[in-house]
Design a protein around this motif. Structure first.
Motif, mmCIF file in Angstrom:
data_model
loop_
_atom_site.group_PDB
_atom_site.id
_atom_site.type_symbol
_atom_site.label_atom_id
_atom_site.label_comp_id
_atom_site.label_asym_id
_atom_site.label_seq_id
_atom_site.Cartn_x
_atom_site.Cartn_y
_atom_site.Cartn_z
ATOM 1 N N MET A 1 0.881 -1.085 -0.010
ATOM 2 C CA MET A 1 -0.425 0.173 -0.023
ATOM 3 C C MET A 1 1.091 1.068 0.585
ATOM 4 S SD MET A 1 -3.125 -1.061 2.692
ATOM 5 C CE MET A 1 -3.970 0.110 2.556
ATOM 6 N N LEU A 2 0.550 2.638 -0.765
ATOM 7 C CA LEU A 2 0.748 3.701 -0.439
ATOM 8 C C LEU A 2 1.854 4.312 0.467
ATOM 9 C CD1 LEU A 2 -0.796 5.568 -3.580
ATOM 10 C CD2 LEU A 2 1.691 4.618 -3.540
ATOM 11 N N THR A 3 0.772 3.799 1.557
ATOM 12 C CA THR A 3 1.034 4.091 3.351
ATOM 13 C C THR A 3 0.942 3.552 4.466
ATOM 14 O OG1 THR A 3 -1.565 3.703 3.607
ATOM 15 C CG2 THR A 3 -1.411 6.104 2.594
ATOM 16 N N SER A 4 1.849 2.458 3.958
ATOM 17 C CA SER A 4 2.342 1.361 4.391
ATOM 18 C C SER A 4 3.716 2.084 5.301
ATOM 19 C CB SER A 4 2.713 0.342 4.248
ATOM 20 O OG SER A 4 1.761 -0.703 3.022
ATOM 21 N N PRO A 5 4.344 2.592 4.913
ATOM 22 C CA PRO A 5 5.763 3.297 5.545
ATOM 23 C C PRO A 5 5.228 4.433 6.508
ATOM 24 C CG PRO A 5 6.324 3.214 2.922
ATOM 25 C CD PRO A 5 4.733 3.088 3.421
ATOM 26 N N LEU A 6 4.060 5.404 6.679
ATOM 27 C CA LEU A 6 3.562 6.121 7.244
ATOM 28 C C LEU A 6 2.771 5.858 8.493
ATOM 29 C CD1 LEU A 6 1.311 8.008 5.413
ATOM 30 C CD2 LEU A 6 3.667 8.718 5.178
ATOM 31 N N ARG A 7 2.813 4.187 8.321
ATOM 32 C CA ARG A 7 2.565 3.825 9.726
ATOM 33 C C ARG A 7 3.804 2.798 10.589
ATOM 34 N NH1 ARG A 7 -2.712 6.312 9.979
ATOM 35 N NH2 ARG A 7 -3.112 5.934 7.490
ATOM 36 N N SER A 8 4.488 2.983 9.795
ATOM 37 C CA SER A 8 5.921 2.350 9.924
ATOM 38 C C SER A 8 6.458 3.196 11.676
ATOM 39 C CB SER A 8 6.753 1.562 8.642
ATOM 40 O OG SER A 8 6.140 0.473 8.595
ATOM 41 N N ALA A 9 6.433 4.631 10.935
ATOM 42 C CA ALA A 9 7.282 5.715 11.093
ATOM 43 C C ALA A 9 6.856 6.310 11.918
ATOM 44 C CB ALA A 9 7.049 7.280 10.273
ATOM 45 N N HIS A 10 5.108 5.982 11.969
ATOM 46 C CA HIS A 10 4.314 6.796 13.347
ATOM 47 C C HIS A 10 4.666 5.740 14.565
ATOM 48 C CE1 HIS A 10 1.412 9.724 15.242
ATOM 49 N NE2 HIS A 10 0.899 8.246 15.887
ATOM 50 N N ARG A 11 4.885 4.292 14.359
ATOM 51 C CA ARG A 11 5.393 3.642 15.520
ATOM 52 C C ARG A 11 6.496 4.145 15.943
ATOM 53 N NH1 ARG A 11 1.963 -0.278 12.070
ATOM 54 N NH2 ARG A 11 3.754 -0.984 11.115
ATOM 55 N N SER A 12 6.593 4.244 17.501
ATOM 56 C CA SER A 12 7.716 4.607 17.845
ATOM 57 C C SER A 12 7.881 3.219 18.450
ATOM 58 C CB SER A 12 7.444 5.153 19.516
ATOM 59 O OG SER A 12 6.444 4.891 20.768
ATOM 60 N N GLU A 13 8.054 1.839 18.070
ATOM 61 C CA GLU A 13 8.667 1.283 18.681
ATOM 62 C C GLU A 13 9.075 0.545 17.561
ATOM 63 O OE1 GLU A 13 4.557 -0.641 17.787
ATOM 64 O OE2 GLU A 13 5.350 1.261 19.040
ATOM 65 N N SER B 1 17.376 2.119 0.506
ATOM 66 C CA SER B 1 17.383 0.574 -0.203
ATOM 67 C C SER B 1 17.016 -0.500 0.044
ATOM 68 C CB SER B 1 19.191 0.879 0.394
ATOM 69 O OG SER B 1 19.613 0.308 1.749
ATOM 70 N N GLU B 2 16.309 -0.117 0.838
ATOM 71 C CA GLU B 2 15.420 -1.067 1.609
ATOM 72 C C GLU B 2 14.145 -1.329 0.747
ATOM 73 O OE1 GLU B 2 15.715 -1.913 5.707
ATOM 74 O OE2 GLU B 2 18.097 -1.717 5.855
ATOM 75 N N MET B 3 13.654 -0.058 -0.063
ATOM 76 C CA MET B 3 12.492 -0.250 -0.463
ATOM 77 C C MET B 3 12.062 -0.812 -1.553
ATOM 78 S SD MET B 3 11.586 3.460 -0.781
ATOM 79 C CE MET B 3 12.728 4.142 -1.916
ATOM 80 N N PRO B 4 10.853 -2.158 -1.762
ATOM 81 C CA PRO B 4 10.184 -2.580 -2.243
ATOM 82 C C PRO B 4 10.483 -2.353 -3.892
ATOM 83 C CG PRO B 4 8.268 -1.477 -1.837
ATOM 84 C CD PRO B 4 9.434 -1.624 -0.383
ATOM 85 N N ALA C 1 -5.974 14.068 0.460
ATOM 86 C CA ALA C 1 -5.350 12.659 0.390
ATOM 87 C C ALA C 1 -5.012 12.453 -0.959
ATOM 88 C CB ALA C 1 -7.188 11.847 0.412
ATOM 89 N N LEU C 2 -5.312 12.854 -1.807
ATOM 90 C CA LEU C 2 -4.617 12.956 -3.463
ATOM 91 C C LEU C 2 -3.364 13.250 -3.199
ATOM 92 C CD1 LEU C 2 -6.969 14.034 -5.872
ATOM 93 C CD2 LEU C 2 -6.845 11.713 -4.366
ATOM 94 N N ARG C 3 -3.192 14.194 -2.318
ATOM 95 C CA ARG C 3 -1.960 14.716 -2.311
ATOM 96 C C ARG C 3 -0.403 14.109 -1.868
ATOM 97 N NH1 ARG C 3 0.437 19.350 -3.989
ATOM 98 N NH2 ARG C 3 -2.042 20.075 -4.829
ATOM 99 N N ARG C 4 -1.582 13.642 -0.002
ATOM 100 C CA ARG C 4 -0.958 12.549 -0.338
ATOM 101 C C ARG C 4 -0.202 11.423 -0.780
ATOM 102 N NH1 ARG C 4 -4.284 8.823 3.553
ATOM 103 N NH2 ARG C 4 -5.035 8.208 1.752
ATOM 104 N N ASP C 5 -1.062 10.625 -1.474
ATOM 105 C CA ASP C 5 -1.183 9.340 -2.456
ATOM 106 C C ASP C 5 0.171 10.231 -3.218
ATOM 107 O OD1 ASP C 5 -2.374 7.830 -0.475
ATOM 108 O OD2 ASP C 5 -4.049 8.336 -2.531
ATOM 109 N N TYR C 6 0.407 11.243 -3.519
ATOM 110 C CA TYR C 6 0.937 11.800 -4.486
ATOM 111 C C TYR C 6 2.763 11.436 -4.194
ATOM 112 C CZ TYR C 6 3.290 14.989 -8.054
ATOM 113 O OH TYR C 6 4.012 15.330 -9.057
ATOM 114 N N GLY C 7 2.478 12.271 -3.096
ATOM 115 C CA GLY C 7 3.642 12.736 -2.482
ATOM 116 C C GLY C 7 4.532 10.867 -2.010
ATOM 117 N N MET C 8 3.328 10.101 -2.115
ATOM 118 C CA MET C 8 3.932 8.686 -1.165
ATOM 119 C C MET C 8 4.215 8.121 -2.529
ATOM 120 S SD MET C 8 3.811 8.764 1.869
ATOM 121 C CE MET C 8 4.434 6.637 1.819
#
Length: 414
Positions: free
Chosen positions: A298-310, A319-322, A348-355
């Motif tokens: 998903m386009l937004t997958s990295p956002l959730r990973s960055a938001h989780r402090s743990e 270098s590890e991007m799919p 939402a469109l601008r977020r997806d575009y940025g991702m």
């Protein structure tokens, strides 16, 4: 740096909104070296974007926007991009192999409207729609009937679905179903493009057709002061069913639940809305193609990973991007740029575009677009974006730093 990445409010938000909303269409291609044909297609690509922007200009009344012209400009830009890449590949092959013949000069056509697509240029494809309308007129004359609404629509259906053989593709697996000229050529279409052809043909017959999105379907009908007449069953079908085909008889479709009362509650799509739906279909199709080897990405997958402090978000994530297909990803980005011209304030469109820019490793552009997004997004979404944008900003600085070191060469001590 922290100030720059913080969620903008007040004057800061006003400053952000004055930033250029979109990159130039020419950013879709690298600079050609010595290929005159590549240069030519680059100019066509830029011209198609400019003319699309003017075709859907908010200074124009929505009713004056030509669906066919706007969607042909979309196709022309993508065709020019693909042709550009083919020319660059051919030029590279020529340089690698001295025995390879040089690519011949580009054919002389002066405007994007004259660029051939599937054997015809844009103006000739528009004439093709005119020809379909004339076939409907001939069908009405052959029946020796008056211009009653039901008879006209039955004649349109006969020409489109029997004589011409158009059919709706419920599962789109070929990009040809998503471009108007390809649909006119092959007959296989997505629901929205089949509706566009129906609307354009009827417009040439002085018959107004409106439409609305219902679930995964796009339904169309002639506006009438008595909607009940659209649902009266004669000869086994209602007028609403005649226009929209089998989807209204399919119990699995939300279209089957529409009646004269619920029809009045549907929001009529504007011409800009219809163009937007067609562009959104392109984005989904090409993103799916680009991420084919990463099922479910998903386009937004990295956002959730960055938001989780743990969960640590490393600077080296680039270098590890799919691995994504670059050409399909760029086509998705181009469709997203055009959709943002239509809906510039959609966070939402601008977020997806940025991702998508992030996945394409265009970190500077991604930081800019996601920062603008934060100015419009709801607070909870902005909080998700902020840590990712901060890390992305560091990645951008690191990339710039490494690039500058590479340009300076080896350091010397004096």
């Amino acid at each position: 740096m922290n100030h720059a990445m913080a969620t903008p409010t007040g004057n800061a938000a006003a400053k952000i909104t004055r930033l250029p909303f979109l990159p130039l269409a020419s950013s879709a291609v690298a600079k050609p070296r010595n290929s005159s044909r590549a240069n030519f297609y680059k100019e066509v690509l830029e011209s198609a974007r400019d003319k699309f922007t003017r075709a859907i200009s908010f200074q124009s009344k929505d009713k004056d926007i030509s669906l066919a012209k706007a969607l042909h400009y979309v196709a022309a830009e993508d065709e020019a991009y693909l042709a550009y890449n083919r020319e660059i590949d051919a030029f590279a092959l020529q340089n690698e192999r001295s025995d390879t013949s040089s690519p011949h000069d580009a054919q002389g056509f002066e405007a994007v409207e004259n660029m051939p697509m599937d054997g015809k240029n844009m103006n000739e494809w528009l004439v093709e729609i005119d020809a379909i309308a004339k076939e409907v007129e001939a069908e009405l004359v052959s029946r020796d009937i008056g211009c009653h609404l039901a008879e006209v629509l039955e004649a349109v259906n006969k020409v489109l679905f029997e004589t011409r053989g158009f059919k709706r593709s419920h599962v789109v697996v070929d990009s040809k179903c998503l471009y108007l000229h390809s649909v006119l050529s092959s007959g296989s279409a997505s629901a929205i493009l089949l509706s566009v052809i129906y609307i354009e043909v009827c417009r040439r017959l002085n018959l107004t057709i409106v439409g609305s999105r219902v679930g995964d379907e796009f339904l169309i009908w002639p506006p009438t002061g008595n909607p009940e007449e659209l649902f009266k069953v004669t000869s086994g079908r209602s007028l609403f069913g005649i226009v929209n085909g089998k989807c209204v008889d399919d119990p699995r479709s939300k279209a089957s639940d529409i009646n004269s009362s619920s029809l009045l509650g549907l929001e009529i799509a504007t011409n800009r809305d219809i163009i937007g739906i067609a562009l959104a279909n392109l984005i989904r199709f090409y993103w799916k193609r680009a991420s084919k080897t990463n099922y479910g990405l998903m386009l937004t997958s990295p956002l959730r990973s960055a938001h989780r402090s743990e969960e640590k978000f490393s600077k080296d994530n680039c270098s590890e991007m799919p691995l994504l297909r670059p050409q399909e990803l760029r086509l998705a980005i181009m469709a997203s740029e055009r959709l943002l011209i239509l809906q510039p304030h959609s966070w939402a469109l601008r977020r997806d575009y940025g991702m998508m820019l992030y996945y394409n490793r265009e970190y500077e552009a991604a930081v800019q677009e996601l920062s603008i997004c934060m100015a419009f997004a709801p607070e909870e979404e902005s909080e998700v974006l902020e840590p990712f944008v901060e890390k992305l900003h560091l990645m951008r600085l690191e990339k710039s730093w490494k690039s500058s070191l590479g340009q300076k060469g080896r350091l010397t001590v004096t």
